[in-house]
Design a protein around this motif. Structure first.
Motif, PDB file in Angstrom:
ATOM      1  N   GLY A 248      43.737   7.373  89.186  1.00 52.60           N
ATOM      2  CA  GLY A 248      44.319   6.264  89.927  1.00 52.60           C
ATOM      3  C   GLY A 248      45.645   5.766  89.394  1.00 52.60           C
ATOM      4  N   GLY A 249      46.181   6.412  88.378  1.00 53.33           N
ATOM      5  CA  GLY A 249      47.508   6.096  87.871  1.00 53.33           C
ATOM      6  C   GLY A 249      47.642   4.680  87.349  1.00 53.33           C
ATOM      7  N   PRO A 250      48.815   4.063  87.558  1.00 53.61           N
ATOM      8  CA  PRO A 250      49.085   2.720  87.027  1.00 53.61           C
ATOM      9  C   PRO A 250      48.086   1.666  87.512  1.00 53.61           C
ATOM     10  CG  PRO A 250      51.121   3.754  87.703  1.00 53.61           C
ATOM     11  CD  PRO A 250      50.021   4.641  88.168  1.00 53.61           C
ATOM     12  N   ALA A 251      47.624   1.790  88.750  1.00 53.52           N
ATOM     13  CA  ALA A 251      46.665   0.806  89.270  1.00 53.52           C
ATOM     14  C   ALA A 251      45.371   0.841  88.458  1.00 53.52           C
ATOM     15  CB  ALA A 251      46.375   1.072  90.743  1.00 53.52           C
TER      16      ALA A 251
ATOM     17  N   ASP B   8      42.064  -1.680  84.030  1.00 53.82           N
ATOM     18  CA  ASP B   8      41.342  -1.249  82.833  1.00 53.82           C
ATOM     19  C   ASP B   8      40.260  -0.212  83.147  1.00 53.82           C
ATOM     20  OD1 ASP B   8      41.056  -1.238  80.074  1.00 53.82           O
ATOM     21  OD2 ASP B   8      39.445  -2.720  80.125  1.00 53.82           O
ATOM     22  N   ARG B   9      40.575   0.684  84.090  1.00 57.89           N
ATOM     23  CA  ARG B   9      39.647   1.759  84.436  1.00 57.89           C
ATOM     24  C   ARG B   9      40.147   3.113  83.972  1.00 57.89           C
ATOM     25  NH1 ARG B   9      39.767   1.147  90.669  1.00 57.89           N
ATOM     26  NH2 ARG B   9      41.801   1.636  89.933  1.00 57.89           N
ATOM     27  N   LEU B  10      41.283   3.150  83.331  1.00 49.64           N
ATOM     28  CA  LEU B  10      41.898   4.408  82.953  1.00 49.64           C
ATOM     29  C   LEU B  10      41.355   4.894  81.614  1.00 49.64           C
ATOM     30  CD1 LEU B  10      44.096   6.445  83.740  1.00 49.64           C
ATOM     31  CD2 LEU B  10      45.710   5.042  82.477  1.00 49.64           C
TER      32      LEU B  10
END
Length: 78
Positions: free
Chosen positions: A17-20, A25-27
């Protein structure tokens, strides 16, 4: 980190999802793989003899670089 490894990390970030995703805080950024580990894996996949531990032999690193590092762009002549 090699350029190929960086491309894999960036692709994984895009998939998540990239920057989003980062803002939410899902990255989860994958751990980078060392060039030695990449060279060992490549050597095993291509049938090149390489020890599993210790220094990667120079001949293996050179073969791996030749297979993975793009050639520099030719300089323009005037």
């Amino acid at each position: 980190m090699t350029i190929a490894a960086l491309h894999r990390v960036l692709a994984e970030i895009d998939i998540q999802g990239g920057p989003a995703a980062a803002r939410a805080d899902r990255l989860r950024i994958p751990e980078p793989v060392s060039p030695a580990a990449e060279a060992r894996a490549w050597a095993a996949a291509t049938g090149i003899d390489c020890p599993a531990a210790g220094p990667v032999p120079h001949r293996v690193l050179e073969a791996w670089r030749t297979a993975h590092v793009p050639a520099p762009h030719p300089r323009r002549t005037r």
